[in-house]
Design a protein around this motif. Structure first.
Motif, PDB file in Angstrom:
ATOM      1  N   UNK A 119     -26.432 -30.030   8.432  1.00 29.48           N
ATOM      2  CA  UNK A 119     -27.172 -28.863   7.941  1.00 29.48           C
ATOM      3  C   UNK A 119     -26.638 -27.570   8.556  1.00 29.48           C
ATOM      4  N   UNK A 120     -25.450 -27.643   9.162  1.00 31.11           N
ATOM      5  CA  UNK A 120     -24.721 -26.482   9.673  1.00 31.11           C
ATOM      6  C   UNK A 120     -25.459 -25.746  10.779  1.00 31.11           C
ATOM      7  N   UNK A 121     -26.197 -26.488  11.601  1.00 26.81           N
ATOM      8  CA  UNK A 121     -26.810 -25.869  12.782  1.00 26.81           C
ATOM      9  C   UNK A 121     -25.834 -25.934  13.956  1.00 26.81           C
ATOM     10  N   UNK A 122     -26.020 -25.051  14.913  1.00 22.37           N
ATOM     11  CA  UNK A 122     -25.139 -25.000  16.065  1.00 22.37           C
ATOM     12  C   UNK A 122     -24.060 -23.945  15.895  1.00 22.37           C
ATOM     13  N   UNK A 123     -23.084 -23.956  16.799  1.00 21.41           N
ATOM     14  CA  UNK A 123     -21.995 -22.963  16.796  1.00 21.41           C
ATOM     15  C   UNK A 123     -20.857 -23.474  15.905  1.00 21.41           C
ATOM     16  N   UNK A 124     -21.138 -23.624  14.633  1.00 20.69           N
ATOM     17  CA  UNK A 124     -20.240 -24.319  13.713  1.00 20.69           C
ATOM     18  C   UNK A 124     -18.850 -23.682  13.670  1.00 20.69           C
ATOM     19  N   UNK A 125     -18.767 -22.418  13.296  1.00 18.88           N
ATOM     20  CA  UNK A 125     -17.470 -21.783  13.077  1.00 18.88           C
ATOM     21  C   UNK A 125     -16.658 -21.717  14.366  1.00 18.88           C
ATOM     22  N   UNK A 126     -17.288 -21.312  15.460  1.00 16.91           N
ATOM     23  CA  UNK A 126     -16.562 -21.176  16.721  1.00 16.91           C
ATOM     24  C   UNK A 126     -16.027 -22.512  17.207  1.00 16.91           C
ATOM     25  N   UNK A 127     -16.820 -23.559  17.075  1.00 15.33           N
ATOM     26  CA  UNK A 127     -16.371 -24.871  17.552  1.00 15.33           C
ATOM     27  C   UNK A 127     -15.285 -25.458  16.649  1.00 15.33           C
ATOM     28  N   UNK A 128     -15.375 -25.226  15.353  1.00 20.03           N
ATOM     29  CA  UNK A 128     -14.319 -25.705  14.451  1.00 20.03           C
ATOM     30  C   UNK A 128     -12.985 -25.048  14.807  1.00 20.03           C
ATOM     31  N   UNK A 129     -12.999 -23.726  14.972  1.00 22.28           N
ATOM     32  CA  UNK A 129     -11.751 -23.026  15.304  1.00 22.28           C
ATOM     33  C   UNK A 129     -11.211 -23.480  16.658  1.00 22.28           C
ATOM     34  N   UNK A 130     -12.113 -23.670  17.624  1.00 21.31           N
ATOM     35  CA  UNK A 130     -11.679 -24.084  18.953  1.00 21.31           C
ATOM     36  C   UNK A 130     -11.099 -25.491  18.936  1.00 21.31           C
ATOM     37  N   UNK A 131     -11.744 -26.391  18.219  1.00 23.44           N
ATOM     38  CA  UNK A 131     -11.249 -27.766  18.135  1.00 23.44           C
ATOM     39  C   UNK A 131      -9.883 -27.804  17.455  1.00 23.44           C
TER      40      UNK A 131
END
Length: 399
Positions: free
Chosen positions: A92-104
């Protein structure tokens, strides 16, 4: 490297909370792999010689966005050598979605990151890049009103404007998109869509996989082992404890049904001395005990105190032998409880239902535990999980 015919790739799962780690690892256990959840990404906890799946709870939801991203980047770099690297995200896209995707993606060193957050079994779909729950954009659903971690945005193109969008049913476009590199958002509305996404990728280690239990299940099915790895024995429980820290309405209904059907003894923790809750539950003669936070919303400080009290009460009951199995709902609640029990993590035994992981605690307290996220399941799910803990029920994966 093409692992299409390799049934035993090394797999690392990077998650932002404990239930997300369980959701990512459990489908692999169901297809025969050994699977463990670790509460710390610590070299002293890792068994480099152990085959199977290692899922890490990076606790990103408890951190600010910068530290969550930094921790995710470090973990992706540490585990970049895994054949299959999966970063789980909330469906459901909760959390630091965009930042963590880019970091990973940055830490992984992979050619491309393939993002497919759909979880059709729970009504979570991705339509032209927009995440929906039973047809409703997630920010307009009950998850947009979550008192702790609300979903603020449903559109992955808005969260990740640099990403390429690939519609459901057009998985044939993926090889060319992967060759170009970058972030790729895949729409999916059925499990078949997720299967086609996974099958379209030949070089599995070219890709950082990003998704929820739906994508994990598709990956696990592709790499199913011909012979299942052995699992720890599950001893039937005589008195399970159900611990509910999630404020999601679905979990509250599940708890209400459990108490109505089985007449379980229940306590709602308060901000005062948790000893009163221990005393009340210790004196109860019901065969199932329940422990929950209050229904009303709280400040962050009060919510943290209540979660800490849930964990302290649970630790005391386990140490005294009052309870011999745990059913934990909500990722933060589960992490706090296991932290109080001072265990390294969980050795998974199976995935009895989608979004539910079952296993035994790693360490001296090797009691059975079932974990589920707050928003998962129908109204009778906790009833079924308590039956499973007692050895009276059958998982959906059993014949």
């Amino acid at each position: 490297m093409d692992h299409r015919n390799d049934s035993s790739p090394s797999v690392a799962v990077l998650a932002d909370d404990l239930t997300s780690a369980a959701d990512g690892a459990a489908p692999f256990r169901r297809t025969g792999h050994r699977a463990r959840i670790l509460l710390r990404d610590d070299a002293s906890e890792r068994d480099e010689s152990a085959a199977g799946v290692t899922a890490l709870d990076l606790a990103g939801r408890l951190l600010d966005v910068a530290e969550a991203a930094a921790r995710t980047r470090r973990a992706a770099r540490t585990h970049a050598g895994s054949d299959l690297l999966l970063k789980t995200v909330d469906s459901t896209l909760r959390g630091h979605i965009a930042a963590e995707i880019r970091a990973a993606y940055e830490g992984s060193g992979r050619r491309a990151a393939l993002i497919a957050p759909a979880f059709p079994a729970e009504g979570r779909t991705t339509v032209r890049g927009v995440q929906r729950v039973r047809g409703v954009p997630v920010h307009a659903s009950e998850f947009g009103r979550d008192p702790v971690h609300p979903a603020h945005c449903s559109d992955l193109a808005e969260l990740l404007p640099e990403a390429v969008l690939v519609d459901a049913g057009r998985a044939d476009e993926l090889p060319a998109a992967i060759d170009k590199g970058g972030l790729i958002v895949c729409s999916a509305v059925t499990d078949g869509d997720l299967d086609r996404i996974v099958d379209a990728v030949d070089a599995v280690d070219d890709v950082l996989w990003i998704g929820s239990p739906g994508l994990a299940a598709a990956l696990a099915a592709r790499y199913a082992r011909p012979e299942a790895m052995p699992v720890p024995e599950l001893v039937p429980a005589t008195r399970p404890l159900v611990v509910v820290g999630s404020a999601n309405p679905a979990t509250r209904r599940q708890l209400g049904n459990l108490r109505a059907e089985l007449g379980s003894a229940g306590v709602t923790v308060a901000t005062g001395d948790p000893g009163a809750s221990v005393a009340e539950l210790s004196a109860a003669d019901a065969r199932i005990l329940t422990l929950r936070t209050p229904d009303e919303r709280h400040t962050t400080a009060t919510a943290n105190t209540l979660t800490r009290h849930l964990a302290e009460v649970t630790r005391t009951l386990v140490a005294a032998g009052t309870v011999d199995a745990l059913v934990l709902t909500g990722g933060e609640t589960a992490a706090h409880v296991l932290g109080q029990l001072d265990v390294a993590g969980i050795e998974l035994t199976d995935e009895p239902e989608p979004g539910v992981a079952r296993g035994v605690l790693l360490g001296s307290r090797n009691i059975p535990v079932l974990i589920k996220a707050g928003g998962f399941g129908d109204d009778d799910l906790l009833l079924r999980l308590c039956a499973l803990a007692a050895g009276a029920g059958r998982s959906q994966g059993e014949g």
